[in-house]
Scaffold this motif. Structure first.
Motif, PDB file in Angstrom:
ATOM      1  N   CYS A 155     -27.188 -20.230 -11.871  1.00 33.68           N
ATOM      2  CA  CYS A 155     -28.268 -21.340 -11.865  1.00 33.68           C
ATOM      3  C   CYS A 155     -27.796 -22.871 -12.003  1.00 33.68           C
ATOM      4  CB  CYS A 155     -28.956 -21.065 -13.274  1.00 33.68           C
ATOM      5  SG  CYS A 155     -29.943 -19.590 -13.321  1.00 33.68           S
ATOM      6  N   PHE A 156     -26.332 -22.820 -12.237  1.00 35.64           N
ATOM      7  CA  PHE A 156     -25.912 -24.037 -12.760  1.00 35.64           C
ATOM      8  C   PHE A 156     -24.439 -24.166 -11.863  1.00 35.64           C
ATOM      9  CE2 PHE A 156     -28.064 -22.891 -16.580  1.00 35.64           C
ATOM     10  CZ  PHE A 156     -29.150 -23.841 -16.371  1.00 35.64           C
ATOM     11  N   GLY A 157     -24.379 -23.425 -10.951  1.00 34.00           N
ATOM     12  CA  GLY A 157     -23.155 -23.693  -9.983  1.00 34.00           C
ATOM     13  C   GLY A 157     -21.717 -23.671 -10.559  1.00 34.00           C
ATOM     14  N   SER A 158     -21.497 -23.215 -11.916  1.00 31.74           N
ATOM     15  CA  SER A 158     -20.380 -23.191 -12.644  1.00 31.74           C
ATOM     16  C   SER A 158     -19.928 -22.017 -13.398  1.00 31.74           C
ATOM     17  CB  SER A 158     -20.399 -24.399 -13.740  1.00 31.74           C
ATOM     18  OG  SER A 158     -21.257 -24.057 -14.693  1.00 31.74           O
ATOM     19  N   SER A 159     -18.763 -21.753 -13.592  1.00 32.66           N
ATOM     20  CA  SER A 159     -18.497 -20.476 -14.527  1.00 32.66           C
ATOM     21  C   SER A 159     -18.671 -20.588 -15.862  1.00 32.66           C
ATOM     22  CB  SER A 159     -16.940 -20.067 -14.322  1.00 32.66           C
ATOM     23  OG  SER A 159     -16.120 -21.257 -14.925  1.00 32.66           O
ATOM     24  N   PHE A 160     -18.616 -19.524 -16.350  1.00 33.47           N
ATOM     25  CA  PHE A 160     -18.928 -19.479 -17.984  1.00 33.47           C
ATOM     26  C   PHE A 160     -17.970 -20.341 -18.819  1.00 33.47           C
ATOM     27  CE2 PHE A 160     -17.620 -17.334 -22.239  1.00 33.47           C
ATOM     28  CZ  PHE A 160     -18.788 -17.874 -22.806  1.00 33.47           C
ATOM     29  N   ALA A 161     -16.886 -20.786 -18.186  1.00 32.05           N
ATOM     30  CA  ALA A 161     -16.037 -21.401 -18.902  1.00 32.05           C
ATOM     31  C   ALA A 161     -16.617 -22.876 -19.108  1.00 32.05           C
ATOM     32  CB  ALA A 161     -14.558 -21.595 -18.132  1.00 32.05           C
ATOM     33  N   THR A 162     -17.235 -23.224 -18.088  1.00 31.13           N
ATOM     34  CA  THR A 162     -18.089 -24.590 -17.950  1.00 31.13           C
ATOM     35  C   THR A 162     -18.894 -24.715 -19.086  1.00 31.13           C
ATOM     36  OG1 THR A 162     -17.394 -24.914 -15.538  1.00 31.13           O
ATOM     37  CG2 THR A 162     -18.882 -26.610 -16.565  1.00 31.13           C
ATOM     38  N   GLY A 163     -19.894 -23.663 -19.159  1.00 32.32           N
ATOM     39  CA  GLY A 163     -20.827 -23.865 -20.129  1.00 32.32           C
ATOM     40  C   GLY A 163     -20.499 -23.164 -21.353  1.00 32.32           C
ATOM     41  N   LYS A 164     -19.370 -22.859 -21.859  1.00 33.19           N
ATOM     42  CA  LYS A 164     -19.092 -21.821 -22.797  1.00 33.19           C
ATOM     43  C   LYS A 164     -19.525 -22.740 -24.203  1.00 33.19           C
ATOM     44  CE  LYS A 164     -15.276 -19.423 -25.318  1.00 33.19           C
ATOM     45  NZ  LYS A 164     -13.890 -18.923 -25.123  1.00 33.19           N
ATOM     46  N   GLU A 165     -19.246 -23.987 -24.141  1.00 31.12           N
ATOM     47  CA  GLU A 165     -19.653 -24.856 -25.467  1.00 31.12           C
ATOM     48  C   GLU A 165     -21.125 -24.930 -25.485  1.00 31.12           C
ATOM     49  OE1 GLU A 165     -18.138 -29.092 -27.727  1.00 31.12           O
ATOM     50  OE2 GLU A 165     -17.658 -28.611 -25.573  1.00 31.12           O
ATOM     51  N   ILE A 166     -21.909 -25.039 -24.281  1.00 34.92           N
ATOM     52  CA  ILE A 166     -23.240 -25.118 -24.527  1.00 34.92           C
ATOM     53  C   ILE A 166     -23.807 -23.902 -25.180  1.00 34.92           C
ATOM     54  CG2 ILE A 166     -25.339 -25.372 -23.154  1.00 34.92           C
ATOM     55  CD1 ILE A 166     -23.948 -27.207 -21.222  1.00 34.92           C
ATOM     56  N   PHE A 167     -23.389 -22.547 -24.371  1.00 33.19           N
ATOM     57  CA  PHE A 167     -23.921 -21.341 -24.898  1.00 33.19           C
ATOM     58  C   PHE A 167     -23.694 -21.006 -26.594  1.00 33.19           C
ATOM     59  CE2 PHE A 167     -23.546 -20.333 -20.559  1.00 33.19           C
ATOM     60  CZ  PHE A 167     -24.845 -19.882 -20.232  1.00 33.19           C
ATOM     61  N   SER A 168     -22.406 -21.387 -26.884  1.00 25.98           N
ATOM     62  CA  SER A 168     -21.962 -21.505 -28.097  1.00 25.98           C
ATOM     63  C   SER A 168     -22.952 -22.174 -29.257  1.00 25.98           C
ATOM     64  CB  SER A 168     -20.527 -21.722 -28.499  1.00 25.98           C
ATOM     65  OG  SER A 168     -20.081 -21.668 -29.756  1.00 25.98           O
ATOM     66  N   LYS A 169     -23.091 -23.212 -28.760  1.00 21.70           N
ATOM     67  CA  LYS A 169     -24.133 -24.176 -29.827  1.00 21.70           C
ATOM     68  C   LYS A 169     -25.376 -23.539 -29.637  1.00 21.70           C
ATOM     69  CE  LYS A 169     -21.019 -28.237 -29.440  1.00 21.70           C
ATOM     70  NZ  LYS A 169     -20.774 -28.368 -30.725  1.00 21.70           N
ATOM     71  N   ILE A 170     -25.906 -23.336 -28.590  1.00 23.90           N
ATOM     72  CA  ILE A 170     -27.317 -22.785 -28.552  1.00 23.90           C
ATOM     73  C   ILE A 170     -27.343 -21.661 -29.522  1.00 23.90           C
ATOM     74  CG2 ILE A 170     -29.117 -21.510 -26.997  1.00 23.90           C
ATOM     75  CD1 ILE A 170     -28.572 -23.617 -24.986  1.00 23.90           C
ATOM     76  N   ARG A 171     -26.312 -20.626 -29.163  1.00 22.62           N
ATOM     77  CA  ARG A 171     -26.483 -19.700 -30.121  1.00 22.62           C
ATOM     78  C   ARG A 171     -26.484 -19.789 -31.499  1.00 22.62           C
ATOM     79  NH1 ARG A 171     -27.674 -14.350 -31.067  1.00 22.62           N
ATOM     80  NH2 ARG A 171     -26.318 -13.119 -32.315  1.00 22.62           N
ATOM     81  N   ARG A 172     -25.602 -20.980 -31.948  1.00 24.62           N
ATOM     82  CA  ARG A 172     -25.857 -21.453 -33.502  1.00 24.62           C
ATOM     83  C   ARG A 172     -27.130 -21.927 -33.636  1.00 24.62           C
ATOM     84  NH1 ARG A 172     -20.545 -24.916 -33.068  1.00 24.62           N
ATOM     85  NH2 ARG A 172     -21.422 -25.756 -34.868  1.00 24.62           N
ATOM     86  N   LEU A 173     -27.604 -22.674 -32.720  1.00 21.62           N
ATOM     87  CA  LEU A 173     -28.934 -23.238 -32.969  1.00 21.62           C
ATOM     88  C   LEU A 173     -30.055 -22.157 -33.148  1.00 21.62           C
ATOM     89  CD1 LEU A 173     -30.695 -25.740 -33.001  1.00 21.62           C
ATOM     90  CD2 LEU A 173     -30.719 -25.731 -30.572  1.00 21.62           C
ATOM     91  N   GLN A 174     -29.652 -21.146 -32.189  1.00 19.23           N
ATOM     92  CA  GLN A 174     -30.749 -20.110 -32.491  1.00 19.23           C
ATOM     93  C   GLN A 174     -30.840 -19.354 -33.867  1.00 19.23           C
ATOM     94  OE1 GLN A 174     -29.813 -16.949 -30.002  1.00 19.23           O
ATOM     95  NE2 GLN A 174     -31.300 -15.491 -30.860  1.00 19.23           N
ATOM     96  N   MET A 175     -29.421 -19.290 -34.203  1.00 18.18           N
ATOM     97  CA  MET A 175     -29.257 -18.621 -35.527  1.00 18.18           C
ATOM     98  C   MET A 175     -29.777 -19.478 -36.925  1.00 18.18           C
ATOM     99  SD  MET A 175     -27.883 -15.497 -34.873  1.00 18.18           S
ATOM    100  CE  MET A 175     -27.055 -14.973 -36.390  1.00 18.18           C
ATOM    101  N   ALA A 176     -29.619 -20.667 -36.617  1.00 15.81           N
ATOM    102  CA  ALA A 176     -29.898 -21.571 -37.617  1.00 15.81           C
ATOM    103  C   ALA A 176     -31.803 -21.519 -37.714  1.00 15.81           C
ATOM    104  CB  ALA A 176     -29.346 -23.201 -37.423  1.00 15.81           C
TER     105      ALA A 176
END
Length: 512
Positions: free
Chosen positions: A219-240
């Protein structure tokens, strides 16, 4: 100084007295008129309290279940609904399959009757939309993206996003998904090197990273390494955001500067900046290269013309969250169920090995995996990642014979619909993929009561990608490893906006 205190006290008292009629109208008179219109049609429900509605009763019923851990554990062996949502079970037994209740200022009509579910599924009107509280209570996670918007904005978003997940496009993503699975396979093979026979692996985070990599690449033309910080923060946001789920609709709760709210506000700001950085980098790369990019992010950027950065940010957050979290959770439950039912694991593995015969996976091979498809469908029946289908009447509407006033939230608890013995047979609580041998229509009558990807015109746009992604990762894992439940596994589904394993899924993994 005393006269200042007296003046302040007098002013506050006068203000409260002047606001009291307005307060009473908003939080009692107006909701009571809505409830009375429903009562006149024979719809009942628990008596709400002032301001908080039925939240106190929901908390009381939940606490009674929490104080009976042995009873909860025995229920969880077959059905998590009485433990996670015991008030819905209690009210359904008391008032039937259609009843009303309140959380704060929200008036909710709970529905599991097949004829009314069909009415919702067949309703094409944009006046039956997503609840407005999603844009308020879940603003940091969903904003006004495709999962929460309504009307013309939603129709435009659907037109922009849905074509990116049509099956013809998904067919071209097979190699990409296989490539994204390699780090997962390599890491497990590396962990098993030097091990005598097998070892325990907690699979959740590996599958979450795999699914995140798929969404990043596809979807975003990049590897997980590029979006890793976004996924991590969205996961923390979900938990909160999952913590005070009962407080939805309580006035002012989301504005209070609690530690939880401050964390949500901070994560929201950080995720916004990260997504805009990815979008800007994406546009720079596209303008500097000879060939324009052709992926979902490009479609969202082009679709945002004249709508500002929020269109890009909100829809990217929706895709980052829904696109990877739900698929990862489903893959985790699939492995848990296959580990707990070795006979189905063997059947699925034999089918995979026969279809592939040592060749690289392609779309035609995936189409032949009927047993694995049945396993995935049964997993989605027992553990649908989304717990509810929710709609709001944006004007007075009629569903079946019921006249529903404007502003009422209509809610379907998916897990109850998926475990109804009258629809699925006496073994509705059991894992039995064979029920899908003749497809969804053969498994459930009526078939619209199977809704793991939602219902009607708001059905998940990404379901094709989700199913292909699940087939690929499970095929690759089954062709290389054998799974058994670890003795340390604790079956405790938890509601964190999605229903996921509360303590993770540790499996005993060995090479095939």
């Amino acid at each position: 100084m005393e006269w200042w205190a007296l003046l302040l006290s007098s002013s506050l008292t006068t203000l409260l007295i002047s606001l009291l009629p307005c307060f009473c109208y908003i939080f009692w008179i107006k909701p009571e008129r809505v409830r009375e219109r429903l009562r006149r049609q024979g719809i009942r429900g628990p008596v709400p309290s002032f301001v908080y509605g039925n939240i106190p009763e929901m908390k009381r019923i939940q606490q009674e279940v929490n104080h009976s851990p042995e009873e909860a554990e025995s229920r969880l062996a077959t059905d998590y609904v009485p433990t996670l949502f015991p008030y819905f079970i209690h009210w359904r037994k008391t008032y039937g399959p259609v009843y009303m209740y309140s959380t704060g200022g929200l008036q909710i009509l709970n529905v599991t009757r097949p004829d009314l579910v069909k009415e919702i599924a067949n309703c094409k009107s944009l006046d039956l939309g997503k609840p407005s509280y999603l844009q308020k209570e879940r603003k940091a996670l969903l904003g006004r993206g495709i999962l929460a918007s309504n009307g013309d904005l939603w129709a435009h978003q659907r037109k922009v996003i849905a074509p990116e997940f049509f099956m013809e496009k998904v067919k071209g993503m097979v190699d990409l998904i296989v490539e994204a699975a390699k780090p997962l396979l390599d890491s497990w093979e590396s962990m098993l090197e030097g091990e005598v026979g097998s070892r325990e692996i907690v699979v959740d985070e590996y599958l979450r990273n795999f699914s995140a990599d798929v969404i990043s690449r596809a979807c975003f033309g990049s590897s997980f390494a590029t979006g890793k910080e976004i996924f991590s923060k969205i996961r923390r946001l979900q938990m909160a955001m999952a913590k005070p789920s009962l407080l939805i609709g309580v006035p002012g709760a989301r504005y209070q500067p609690t530690s939880r709210n401050r964390e949500i506000w901070r994560l929201d700001r950080e995720i916004r900046l990260l997504i805009l950085n990815v979008a800007n980098e994406h546009m720079r790369e596209g303008s500097s290269s000879s060939s324009s990019k052709n992926d979902l992010l490009q479609a969202i950027v082009e679709g945002a013309s004249g709508r500002g950065d929020e269109f890009i940010v909100d829809n990217c957050k929706n895709i980052y969250f829904a696109g990877h979290e739900t698929t990862a959770v489903t893959a985790t439950w699939c492995l848990m169920l296959l580990a707990a039912h070795p006979e189905w694991q063997e059947r699925a593995r034999a089918e995979v090995l026969e279809a592939c015969q040592g060749k690289s996976l392609d779309f035609e091979m995936l189409r032949r995996l009927r047993t694995l498809t049945m396993v995935i469908q049964e997993t989605l029946r027992l553990y649908p990642p989304a717990s509810f289908v929710t709609r709001e009447t944006l004007r007075d509407m009629k569903l079946g014979a019921i006249h529903i006033p404007k502003g009422v939230n209509v809610k379907i608890l998916i897990a109850i619909a998926h475990r109804d013995g009258e629809l699925w047979g006496p073994n509705a609580d059991e894992f039995n993929p064979e029920r899908f041998a003749n497809g969804i229509a053969g498994a459930c009558k009526p078939p619209h009561m199977y809704m793991p990807f939602g219902l009607g015109i708001r059905t998940c746009a990404g379901q094709n990608l989700a199913m292909v992604e699940l087939k690929i990762v499970l095929s690759l894992l089954l062709s290389k490893f054998v799974f058994a439940l670890s003795p340390s596994y604790v079956h405790s589904p938890a509601f964190r906006l999605t229903v996921e394993p509360g303590f993770g899924v540790p499996l005993i993994v060995k090479r095939l």
